[in-house]
Each structure stands twice: as C-alpha cells, then as structure tokens.
Scaffold this active site. Structure first.
Site, PDB file in Angstrom:
ATOM      1  N   LYS A 136     -26.917 -11.549 150.282  1.00  0.00           N
ATOM      2  CA  LYS A 136     -26.118 -10.330 150.241  1.00  0.00           C
ATOM      3  C   LYS A 136     -25.450 -10.230 148.880  1.00  0.00           C
ATOM      4  O   LYS A 136     -25.170 -11.295 148.291  1.00  0.00           O
ATOM      5  CB  LYS A 136     -25.083 -10.286 151.366  1.00  0.00           C
ATOM      6  CG  LYS A 136     -24.249 -11.546 151.611  1.00  0.00           C
ATOM      7  CD  LYS A 136     -23.404 -12.195 150.559  1.00  0.00           C
ATOM      8  CE  LYS A 136     -22.383 -11.440 149.804  1.00  0.00           C
ATOM      9  NZ  LYS A 136     -21.683 -12.313 148.783  1.00  0.00           N
ATOM     10  N   TYR A 221     -17.989  -8.346 153.176  1.00  0.00           N
ATOM     11  CA  TYR A 221     -17.695  -9.052 154.440  1.00  0.00           C
ATOM     12  C   TYR A 221     -16.814  -8.206 155.346  1.00  0.00           C
ATOM     13  O   TYR A 221     -16.987  -8.206 156.566  1.00  0.00           O
ATOM     14  CB  TYR A 221     -17.026 -10.405 154.164  1.00  0.00           C
ATOM     15  CG  TYR A 221     -17.994 -11.451 153.667  1.00  0.00           C
ATOM     16  CD1 TYR A 221     -18.782 -12.180 154.554  1.00  0.00           C
ATOM     17  CD2 TYR A 221     -18.137 -11.705 152.303  1.00  0.00           C
ATOM     18  CE1 TYR A 221     -19.682 -13.138 154.106  1.00  0.00           C
ATOM     19  CE2 TYR A 221     -19.031 -12.655 151.844  1.00  0.00           C
ATOM     20  CZ  TYR A 221     -19.801 -13.362 152.747  1.00  0.00           C
ATOM     21  OH  TYR A 221     -20.699 -14.305 152.296  1.00  0.00           O
TER      22      TYR A 221
HETATM   23  P1  NDP Z   1     -24.773 -18.804 140.763  1.00  0.00           P
HETATM   24  O1  NDP Z   1     -24.457 -18.209 139.453  1.00  0.00           O
HETATM   25  O2  NDP Z   1     -24.100 -20.082 141.128  1.00  0.00           O
HETATM   26  O3  NDP Z   1     -26.346 -19.080 140.851  1.00  0.00           O
HETATM   27  C1  NDP Z   1     -27.285 -18.086 140.614  1.00  0.00           C
HETATM   28  C2  NDP Z   1     -28.581 -18.736 140.138  1.00  0.00           C
HETATM   29  O4  NDP Z   1     -29.536 -17.706 139.940  1.00  0.00           O
HETATM   30  C3  NDP Z   1     -28.479 -19.443 138.794  1.00  0.00           C
HETATM   31  O5  NDP Z   1     -28.007 -20.772 138.907  1.00  0.00           O
HETATM   32  C4  NDP Z   1     -29.900 -19.383 138.302  1.00  0.00           C
HETATM   33  O6  NDP Z   1     -30.650 -20.429 138.906  1.00  0.00           O
HETATM   34  C5  NDP Z   1     -30.425 -18.085 138.905  1.00  0.00           C
HETATM   35  N1  NDP Z   1     -30.520 -17.007 137.908  1.00  0.00           N
HETATM   36  C6  NDP Z   1     -31.649 -16.346 137.587  1.00  0.00           C
HETATM   37  N2  NDP Z   1     -31.435 -15.431 136.643  1.00  0.00           N
HETATM   38  C7  NDP Z   1     -30.129 -15.495 136.328  1.00  0.00           C
HETATM   39  C8  NDP Z   1     -29.309 -14.794 135.410  1.00  0.00           C
HETATM   40  N3  NDP Z   1     -29.789 -13.824 134.625  1.00  0.00           N
HETATM   41  N4  NDP Z   1     -27.997 -15.119 135.359  1.00  0.00           N
HETATM   42  C9  NDP Z   1     -27.489 -16.072 136.150  1.00  0.00           C
HETATM   43  N5  NDP Z   1     -28.230 -16.781 137.047  1.00  0.00           N
HETATM   44  C10 NDP Z   1     -29.544 -16.500 137.121  1.00  0.00           C
HETATM   45  O7  NDP Z   1     -24.517 -17.697 141.860  1.00  0.00           O
HETATM   46  P2  NDP Z   1     -24.319 -17.911 143.417  1.00  0.00           P
HETATM   47  O8  NDP Z   1     -25.219 -18.980 143.888  1.00  0.00           O
HETATM   48  O9  NDP Z   1     -22.888 -18.035 143.731  1.00  0.00           O
HETATM   49  O10 NDP Z   1     -24.782 -16.479 143.995  1.00  0.00           O
HETATM   50  C11 NDP Z   1     -26.149 -16.120 144.105  1.00  0.00           C
HETATM   51  C12 NDP Z   1     -26.322 -15.077 145.208  1.00  0.00           C
HETATM   52  O11 NDP Z   1     -25.888 -15.615 146.438  1.00  0.00           O
HETATM   53  C13 NDP Z   1     -25.533 -13.790 145.007  1.00  0.00           C
HETATM   54  O12 NDP Z   1     -26.289 -12.697 145.448  1.00  0.00           O
HETATM   55  C14 NDP Z   1     -24.310 -13.969 145.890  1.00  0.00           C
HETATM   56  O13 NDP Z   1     -23.766 -12.751 146.352  1.00  0.00           O
HETATM   57  C15 NDP Z   1     -24.908 -14.770 147.034  1.00  0.00           C
HETATM   58  N6  NDP Z   1     -23.920 -15.610 147.707  1.00  0.00           N
HETATM   59  C16 NDP Z   1     -23.844 -15.557 149.066  1.00  0.00           C
HETATM   60  C17 NDP Z   1     -22.947 -16.336 149.735  1.00  0.00           C
HETATM   61  C18 NDP Z   1     -22.914 -16.331 151.227  1.00  0.00           C
HETATM   62  O14 NDP Z   1     -22.012 -16.940 151.788  1.00  0.00           O
HETATM   63  N7  NDP Z   1     -23.849 -15.693 151.888  1.00  0.00           N
HETATM   64  C19 NDP Z   1     -21.994 -17.196 149.030  1.00  0.00           C
HETATM   65  C20 NDP Z   1     -22.191 -17.205 147.599  1.00  0.00           C
HETATM   66  C21 NDP Z   1     -23.107 -16.418 146.968  1.00  0.00           C
HETATM   67  P3  NDP Z   1     -31.835 -21.188 138.121  1.00  0.00           P
HETATM   68  O15 NDP Z   1     -31.162 -21.871 136.966  1.00  0.00           O
HETATM   69  O16 NDP Z   1     -32.377 -22.103 139.126  1.00  0.00           O
HETATM   70  O17 NDP Z   1     -32.799 -20.120 137.683  1.00  0.00           O
END
Ligand code: NDP
Length: 368
Positions: A136, A221
C-alpha cells in the site's frame, strides 16, 4: 516445533477448510492435522526496511515461502541469499526480472518498493504470468490502481494489496462484532494516523516516488480503517491541510491533513493524517449500542483495545506471517479474508485519497 508455529499451522488449515469467510471463530479453531497443501513461492522485490520485516515474518509461515529476490543492490542480494537460502537462479535485478516468466519456482512477487514504482512493476510481473502482491498504497492515484487491476485481470493473475490489518486477530474480531450487530448502527469513526518523519532526503518526501506525503503512507490506514470499522463506502469527503515546514514538505507532499468522510447511513468519520506528530495510532468507533477503541490500532503490534463488552483479548501473531499465509489460502483455495485485500479494495482507497487531495486543495466538499 514451537507452539507458536504449531498454532499458525493449525490456524491456516482451519481457514482452508471453510472458504469465503475468515471469521475469528474459524481463525482460532484448532485442527491437529499437519498442513500438506501447496506452498506459495514468493519473490520479494525491494529489499528495504519493510521487505526485511516481511522476509523475517515469512520464516514462520506455513503456506508461503520466500524463494527469490528482486533488487537493485547486489550486496543485499548476497546477504539475503545466505540468510534465507535463496538460489542464484531466483535472484533478479530491475532490468532482468521479466525473466521470472520462465521460472516455475516463483508463483508470486511481493512488490515492496517506493509507491511511485508499484504500477509499472506490477504490470511487468503480471505480464510475466506471476501473481502480484503490491504494498500500500497500490499506486499514486486511482487511475494507476485501476490500470493495475485491469492488467492483472487480462493476464489472469491475482493482484493483492498488503493490507495486513485485514488478517490481524483483534481487528478481525472487531469487524465480526460490527457485522454481528454488537455495536448496533455504526455512527461515528475517529482515526488518527501519524508519526514524525526523519531524513528529509528519503523517497517518502519525493513526490515522484511517493505520490504524496503522510496521506499515502500513514493516512491511508485511517481511510481503510473507517471503511472496515463502519462497513460502508464514503459518499463525500472534506479536508483541510496544514503545513508548518514547507521546506521539508514541498508542493505535493502533505504534512498534515484533517479529513472527514460521510457515509450513506449518515455515519461520519473524522480523521487526522500527519508526518509531524508522534503517538498517533488510534481508532475509535461508536454505534447505537456500543463502542470500540483501539490504540495502537495499526502498528506492528500488539494491537490493543476494548469495546463496551471489555478488553480485546485475541492473541498477537506477527501480522505479516498471518497475511502471507492468508494470501496463500486466498490464491490457492479462494479463502477470502473478512475484508477483501484485492486490487479493487486498493482502488477504493486510492479514489478516496484523490478526493481528499482535491478537497484540501479546493476547500470544497467532494462527492464520490
Ligand atoms: P525503504 O526505503 O526501506 O525500501 C524500499 C526499497 O525499494 C529500497 O531499499 C530498494 O531496495 C527499493 N528501491 C527500488 N527503487 C528505489 C528508489 N528509486 N528509491 C528507493 N528505493 C528503491 O521503504 P519501505 O520498505 O519502508 O517501503 C516500501 C513500500 O512498503 C512502500 O510502498 C510503503 O508504503 C510500504 N510499507 C508498508 C508497510 C505496511 O505495514 N504494510 C510498512 C512500511 C512500508 P533494493 O535496494 O533491494 O532495490
């Protein structure tokens, strides 16, 4: 085997045997048979903070297993390979992941990347013939969400959204109480969703990658909660935005929005979404016969709350473990959670977010 793991196994089996409803009674009824059905083989795309949490939680799943990764960071891939025993042939980057099409060891891809990337990545995964689980918000507006739904339908793959609360035991119990009429006619919902965001350079504060500020990330949420707590779809919204730091929260990145929603029965919701206040994770709903308050209401848990009948006592189980086992049951056996987690459910939230942004900008009441 730990009793927790056994409990989760029993829980999954019970859910399979009673398709189309995932009520608390079914959720917690135990079965002594071991699970011998199909396992959902999942690749996680985006090995960031939430992807890491999901991977850890999946270690306790009975019906879903982490088997692959898609990442732009080779060092993370190496680390995950050794930690989760992932073979080289199941590792991809953002350029070559269309090749999962030819990989029978992957059933589904869980997209956990910045919001602005979900749509294109969903389309590519669907075209590779794999089921999609998108975090989401599913995209950055309703139009993107609808396109994702249409493409997945045409490709004959499932599109599910990471609505983990729809599997959370106390939340499920409250929704069941509302369905059973325990609160009488729902009248009013209050949702408060927020935290103080740190690093000003992160993607969450970049419009292109996030699609918006607090609303996309945490306000959603309260929107989703209002819908499942009241059991209706809103017909209008009003919204007011306040910004105390226009440097950190640039044009198109909302810092704080208060919004109201009106429902066909006459019920109303009043909510707060913010990136500038802590300790905001609270739902309150009152009906003609009773009330429920939950705080925390959507954090990683344990969720806590009480109703007019007393405290909510359902056990805490890691949300993402329940979610992934529940999604496997949905994909393989058509077991529906108490509230849907499909793409159409995601589009409903996106339409409301679009309307809230419009209402905040124009100062007008927006009809849905
Ligand atoms: P992070 O920034 O921690 O991680 C995102 C990952 O996406 C990066 O580590 C990277 O992984 C990859 N990525 C690919 N392209 C990009 C870019 N251009 N910039 C940054 N990262 C990129 O974010 P979150 O994990 O916190 O959030 C990711 C998603 O999950 C969002 O949509 C957020 O809303 C959702 N979320 C949902 C939650 C829930 O409870 N359901 C809780 C937290 C987040 P790599 O290095 O492996 O390519």
């Amino acid at each position: 085997m730990s009793s927790r793991r056994e409990f989760i196994e029993k829980l999954s089996i019970t859910a399979i045997s009673v398709p189309l409803l995932y009520s608390p009674a079914q959720l917690f009824a135990a079965s002594s048979e071991p699970y011998e059905g199909p396992i959902l083989k999942v690749a996680i795309m985006g090995l960031g903070s939430y992807g890491t949490r999901v991977a850890e939680a999946m270690q306790s799943c009975t019906r879903a297993k982490l088997v692959g990764v898609i990442s732009g960071t080779p060092s993370k891939i190496k680390k995950w390979q050794s930690k989760y025993d992932i073979p080289e042939k199941n590792c991809y980057n953002y350029d070559n992941f269309d090749a999962i099409k030819n990989n029978p060891d992957i059933d589904a891809v869980y997209i956990i990347t910045p919001n602005g990337l979900h749509k294109d990545q969903t389309i590519r995964v669907a075209k590779a013939g794999k089921h999609v689980i998108s975090e989401k918000p599913m995209g950055i507006n309703a139009q993107e969400g609808q396109e994702m739904v249409d493409v997945c339908k045409a490709a004959n793959v499932k599109l599910l959204i990471g609505y983990r609360m729809h599997f959370e035991p106390k939340t499920v119990a409250v929704i069941q109480m509302r369905k059973d009429g325990d609160f009488g006619q729902p009248k009013f919902f209050q949702g408060q969703s927020g935290f103080t965001i740190g690093d000003p350079t992160q993607w969450r504060l970049n419009k292109e990658l996030s699609g918006g500020g607090a609303m996309m990330d945490i306000g959603i949420y309260s929107i989703n909660g209002a819908r499942y707590m009241l059991g209706e779809e809103p017909v209008w919204v009003t919204a007011q935005e306040t910004k105390t730091d226009p440097i950190k929260f640039k044009e198109g990145i909302d810092e704080t929005i208060q919004f109201q929603m009106g429902f066909p029965s006459g019920a109303v919701a009043n909510c707060l979404s913010t990136y500038s206040m802590n300790n905001l994770d609270r739902f309150y709903m009152t009906g003609s016969k009773g009330f429920v308050e939950m705080q925390p209401s959507t954090g990683y848990g344990p969720i806590e709350g009480r109703t007019h009948k007393g405290p909510l006592t359902q056990p805490h189980i890691t949300h993402q473990t329940l979610q992934m086992d529940g999604m496997a049951a949905l994909i393989f056996d058509g077991v529906q959670p108490i509230v849907p987690v499909d793409g159409e459910e995601g589009v409903k939230d996106m339409k409301i977010i679009d309307a809230i942004f419009k209402a905040a900008k124009t100062g007008q009441k927006v009809t849905l």
